[in-house]
Design a protein around this motif. Structure first.
Motif, PDB file in Angstrom:
ATOM      1  N   TRP A   5      72.050  33.176   8.218  1.00 17.50           N
ATOM      2  CA  TRP A   5      73.366  33.779   7.436  1.00 17.50           C
ATOM      3  C   TRP A   5      73.864  33.038   6.251  1.00 17.50           C
ATOM      4  O   TRP A   5      72.722  32.548   5.424  1.00 17.50           O
ATOM      5  CB  TRP A   5      73.760  32.812   8.322  1.00 17.50           C
ATOM      6  CG  TRP A   5      75.007  32.503   8.099  1.00 17.50           C
ATOM      7  CD1 TRP A   5      76.748  32.758   8.530  1.00 17.50           C
ATOM      8  CD2 TRP A   5      76.045  30.902   7.284  1.00 17.50           C
ATOM      9  NE1 TRP A   5      77.859  32.034   8.394  1.00 17.50           N
ATOM     10  CE2 TRP A   5      77.266  31.015   7.224  1.00 17.50           C
ATOM     11  CE3 TRP A   5      75.374  30.017   6.523  1.00 17.50           C
ATOM     12  CZ2 TRP A   5      78.182  30.277   6.888  1.00 17.50           C
ATOM     13  CZ3 TRP A   5      75.705  29.324   5.519  1.00 17.50           C
ATOM     14  CH2 TRP A   5      76.823  29.460   5.927  1.00 17.50           C
ATOM     15  N   SER A   6      74.557  33.896   5.443  1.00 14.27           N
ATOM     16  CA  SER A   6      74.677  32.742   4.296  1.00 14.27           C
ATOM     17  C   SER A   6      76.677  33.028   4.138  1.00 14.27           C
ATOM     18  O   SER A   6      77.257  33.524   4.165  1.00 14.27           O
ATOM     19  CB  SER A   6      74.392  33.760   2.959  1.00 14.27           C
ATOM     20  OG  SER A   6      74.987  34.043   1.226  1.00 14.27           O
ATOM     21  N   PRO A   7      77.622  32.053   3.295  1.00 15.77           N
ATOM     22  CA  PRO A   7      78.963  31.728   3.243  1.00 15.77           C
ATOM     23  C   PRO A   7      79.266  32.993   2.114  1.00 15.77           C
ATOM     24  O   PRO A   7      80.649  32.895   1.982  1.00 15.77           O
ATOM     25  CB  PRO A   7      79.182  30.575   3.214  1.00 15.77           C
ATOM     26  CG  PRO A   7      77.394  30.344   2.130  1.00 15.77           C
ATOM     27  CD  PRO A   7      76.083  30.353   2.968  1.00 15.77           C
ATOM     28  N   ARG A   8      78.455  33.344   1.710  1.00 18.26           N
ATOM     29  CA  ARG A   8      78.743  34.087   0.652  1.00 18.26           C
ATOM     30  C   ARG A   8      78.561  35.892   0.811  1.00 18.26           C
ATOM     31  O   ARG A   8      79.064  36.929  -0.048  1.00 18.26           O
ATOM     32  CB  ARG A   8      77.968  34.112  -1.265  1.00 18.26           C
ATOM     33  CG  ARG A   8      77.933  32.935  -0.994  1.00 18.26           C
ATOM     34  CD  ARG A   8      76.671  32.555  -2.521  1.00 18.26           C
ATOM     35  NE  ARG A   8      75.985  33.179  -3.175  1.00 18.26           N
ATOM     36  CZ  ARG A   8      76.781  32.814  -4.715  1.00 18.26           C
ATOM     37  NH1 ARG A   8      77.144  32.307  -5.033  1.00 18.26           N
ATOM     38  NH2 ARG A   8      75.876  34.093  -5.231  1.00 18.26           N
ATOM     39  N   SER A   9      77.947  36.118   1.997  1.00 17.87           N
ATOM     40  CA  SER A   9      77.633  37.870   2.495  1.00 17.87           C
ATOM     41  C   SER A   9      79.010  37.926   2.820  1.00 17.87           C
ATOM     42  O   SER A   9      79.161  37.706   4.186  1.00 17.87           O
ATOM     43  CB  SER A   9      75.963  37.500   3.050  1.00 17.87           C
ATOM     44  OG  SER A   9      76.555  38.888   3.850  1.00 17.87           O
ATOM     45  N   PRO A  10      79.850  39.822   2.325  1.00 18.44           N
ATOM     46  CA  PRO A  10      81.161  39.979   3.445  1.00 18.44           C
ATOM     47  C   PRO A  10      80.381  40.472   4.584  1.00 18.44           C
ATOM     48  O   PRO A  10      80.574  40.571   5.938  1.00 18.44           O
ATOM     49  CB  PRO A  10      80.870  40.703   2.208  1.00 18.44           C
ATOM     50  CG  PRO A  10      79.708  41.608   1.693  1.00 18.44           C
ATOM     51  CD  PRO A  10      79.595  40.079   1.321  1.00 18.44           C
ATOM     52  N   PHE A  11      79.012  41.010   4.760  1.00 20.00           N
ATOM     53  CA  PHE A  11      78.267  41.218   5.702  1.00 20.00           C
ATOM     54  C   PHE A  11      78.086  40.511   7.030  1.00 20.00           C
ATOM     55  O   PHE A  11      78.062  40.459   8.024  1.00 20.00           O
ATOM     56  CB  PHE A  11      77.338  42.743   5.902  1.00 20.00           C
ATOM     57  CG  PHE A  11      77.276  44.106   5.088  1.00 20.00           C
ATOM     58  CD1 PHE A  11      78.319  44.976   5.647  1.00 20.00           C
ATOM     59  CD2 PHE A  11      76.697  43.786   3.512  1.00 20.00           C
ATOM     60  CE1 PHE A  11      78.999  45.766   5.140  1.00 20.00           C
ATOM     61  CE2 PHE A  11      77.762  45.319   3.618  1.00 20.00           C
ATOM     62  CZ  PHE A  11      78.500  45.920   3.981  1.00 20.00           C
ATOM     63  N   VAL A  12      77.756  38.946   6.604  1.00 20.38           N
ATOM     64  CA  VAL A  12      77.740  37.878   7.378  1.00 20.38           C
ATOM     65  C   VAL A  12      78.493  38.083   8.065  1.00 20.38           C
ATOM     66  O   VAL A  12      79.327  37.190   9.225  1.00 20.38           O
ATOM     67  CB  VAL A  12      77.153  36.946   6.447  1.00 20.38           C
ATOM     68  CG1 VAL A  12      76.429  35.979   7.256  1.00 20.38           C
ATOM     69  CG2 VAL A  12      75.043  37.722   6.282  1.00 20.38           C
ATOM     70  N   ARG A  13      80.124  37.625   6.935  1.00 24.17           N
ATOM     71  CA  ARG A  13      80.796  37.217   7.201  1.00 24.17           C
ATOM     72  C   ARG A  13      81.962  38.136   8.739  1.00 24.17           C
ATOM     73  O   ARG A  13      82.222  37.746   9.353  1.00 24.17           O
ATOM     74  CB  ARG A  13      82.023  37.630   6.069  1.00 24.17           C
ATOM     75  CG  ARG A  13      83.426  36.809   6.888  1.00 24.17           C
ATOM     76  CD  ARG A  13      84.287  36.847   5.059  1.00 24.17           C
ATOM     77  NE  ARG A  13      85.678  36.217   5.355  1.00 24.17           N
ATOM     78  CZ  ARG A  13      86.621  36.261   5.154  1.00 24.17           C
ATOM     79  NH1 ARG A  13      87.314  37.256   4.303  1.00 24.17           N
ATOM     80  NH2 ARG A  13      87.767  35.291   5.116  1.00 24.17           N
ATOM     81  N   LYS A  14      80.991  39.356   8.134  1.00 21.67           N
ATOM     82  CA  LYS A  14      82.067  40.529   9.069  1.00 21.67           C
ATOM     83  C   LYS A  14      81.211  39.992  10.823  1.00 21.67           C
ATOM     84  O   LYS A  14      82.200  40.151  11.616  1.00 21.67           O
ATOM     85  CB  LYS A  14      81.179  41.977   8.697  1.00 21.67           C
ATOM     86  CG  LYS A  14      81.675  42.843   9.664  1.00 21.67           C
ATOM     87  CD  LYS A  14      81.375  44.297   9.485  1.00 21.67           C
ATOM     88  CE  LYS A  14      80.973  45.136  10.588  1.00 21.67           C
ATOM     89  NZ  LYS A  14      79.903  46.467   9.825  1.00 21.67           N
ATOM     90  N   VAL A  15      80.267  39.851  10.554  1.00 16.55           N
ATOM     91  CA  VAL A  15      79.467  38.786  12.422  1.00 16.55           C
ATOM     92  C   VAL A  15      80.284  37.838  12.775  1.00 16.55           C
ATOM     93  O   VAL A  15      80.636  37.800  13.867  1.00 16.55           O
ATOM     94  CB  VAL A  15      77.982  39.527  11.501  1.00 16.55           C
ATOM     95  CG1 VAL A  15      76.954  38.483  12.844  1.00 16.55           C
ATOM     96  CG2 VAL A  15      77.318  40.426  12.038  1.00 16.55           C
ATOM     97  N   PRO A  55      72.675  40.267   7.573  1.00 17.33           N
ATOM     98  CA  PRO A  55      72.886  39.708   8.902  1.00 17.33           C
ATOM     99  C   PRO A  55      71.889  39.641   9.345  1.00 17.33           C
ATOM    100  O   PRO A  55      70.978  41.056   9.998  1.00 17.33           O
ATOM    101  CB  PRO A  55      73.588  39.270   9.445  1.00 17.33           C
ATOM    102  CG  PRO A  55      74.824  40.510   8.696  1.00 17.33           C
ATOM    103  CD  PRO A  55      74.428  40.990   7.946  1.00 17.33           C
ATOM    104  N   VAL A  56      70.777  38.920   9.719  1.00 15.51           N
ATOM    105  CA  VAL A  56      69.647  39.675  10.350  1.00 15.51           C
ATOM    106  C   VAL A  56      69.610  38.479  12.071  1.00 15.51           C
ATOM    107  O   VAL A  56      69.830  37.044  11.705  1.00 15.51           O
ATOM    108  CB  VAL A  56      68.084  38.977  11.083  1.00 15.51           C
ATOM    109  CG1 VAL A  56      67.458  39.533  11.546  1.00 15.51           C
ATOM    110  CG2 VAL A  56      68.082  39.664   9.819  1.00 15.51           C
ATOM    111  N   LEU A  57      69.943  39.328  13.904  1.00 13.91           N
ATOM    112  CA  LEU A  57      70.258  38.161  14.408  1.00 13.91           C
ATOM    113  C   LEU A  57      69.156  38.119  15.299  1.00 13.91           C
ATOM    114  O   LEU A  57      68.503  39.110  15.519  1.00 13.91           O
ATOM    115  CB  LEU A  57      71.725  38.681  15.031  1.00 13.91           C
ATOM    116  CG  LEU A  57      71.851  38.322  16.800  1.00 13.91           C
ATOM    117  CD1 LEU A  57      72.415  37.262  16.724  1.00 13.91           C
ATOM    118  CD2 LEU A  57      72.174  38.895  17.577  1.00 13.91           C
ATOM    119  N   LEU A  58      68.470  36.914  14.623  1.00 16.26           N
ATOM    120  CA  LEU A  58      67.162  36.311  16.233  1.00 16.26           C
ATOM    121  C   LEU A  58      67.523  35.779  17.519  1.00 16.26           C
ATOM    122  O   LEU A  58      68.394  35.419  17.666  1.00 16.26           O
ATOM    123  CB  LEU A  58      66.214  35.022  15.065  1.00 16.26           C
ATOM    124  CG  LEU A  58      66.220  35.496  13.716  1.00 16.26           C
ATOM    125  CD1 LEU A  58      65.474  34.235  13.317  1.00 16.26           C
ATOM    126  CD2 LEU A  58      65.655  36.351  13.767  1.00 16.26           C
TER     127      LEU A  58
END
Length: 225
Positions: A5-15, A55-58
């Motif tokens: 996760w990163s608070p800067r990533s738009p694709f992480v934010r989407k998730v 993102p990567v979901l583990l």
């Protein structure tokens, strides 16, 4: 489950918006991770995703999932049968599903072009003019298409497509602060403003937690603010 996760990533934010909409916050542990746009990929990410992206979901005992679209499908599948949230965010079939997927493609594609354009522009050479012109043309065309679809977005239930589009617009605000996209696209801006107070969006607002690396001012300028 753990999410790279990163608070800067738009694709992480989407998730993460989807996580909040589905009420899955207690089932996801966020692991702060930095993706490297140039050079050797972050080995922590590469060990789970050979593409070197978040993102990567583990998942315990199961292969990792990557790409926000794949993770979105997996999270929606976790919603118990009979719960309307998953069906609301991504209908199971029919034209309503295709509409959400098409909007997701527009939002994700806009985000991709914004990220790639910025990487090109902030390189040591200052970027290839032809490549940057291509990215700009695609961004401009996508925003124009979204302006035409603003009324349909407003009428449709809030779903995965809207999430993807709002994340792309958030990236405009984060990386292209002086673009003036709102004044050039008033209906899209009005729709985005109505969504901005939604709890899932407020909880996942972009944060620059490692300091600014804005680089040169980007030249996506429509006029106005």
């Amino acid at each position: 489950m753990r999410l790279l996760w990163s608070p800067r990533s738009p694709f992480v934010r989407k998730v993460m918006i989807l996580v909040h909409e589905l009420g899955l916050q207690d089932r996801i542990d966020c692991v702060r991770t930095v993706a490297v746009p140039r050079g050797v990929p972050n080995p922590v990410i590469a060990a789970e995703n050979p593409l070197g992206k978040i993102p990567v979901l583990l998942r315990d005992g199961l292969p990792p999932l990557y790409d926000s679209r794949v993770i979105a499908e997996a999270l929606i599948a976790l919603v118990p049968d009979g719960d309307g949230d998953g069906e609301r965010l991504l209908p199971a079939s029919g034209e309503a599903r295709l509409t959400q997927l098409r909007w997701q493609a527009l939002g994700d594609g806009l985000t991709d072009n914004l990220l790639l354009w910025r990487i090109e522009r902030t390189g040591a050479s200052g970027g290839d003019p032809g490549t940057m012109a291509s990215y700009r043309a695609k961004v401009v065309a996508t925003l124009a298409a979204l302006e035409r679809e603003a009324d349909a977005l407003a009428e449709a239930p809030f779903g995965l497509g809207a999430i993807a589009i709002l994340c792309a617009l958030g990236q405009l605000d984060f990386r292209y602060r002086t673009s003036g996209w709102r004044s050039a696209h008033p209906r899209l801006a009005a729709w985005a403003a109505r969504q901005a107070t939604r709890p899932s969006l407020v909880a996942t607002a972009v944060q620059d937690d490692i300091g600014s690396d804005e680089g040169p001012v980007m030249d996506l300028v429509f006029g106005g603010g």
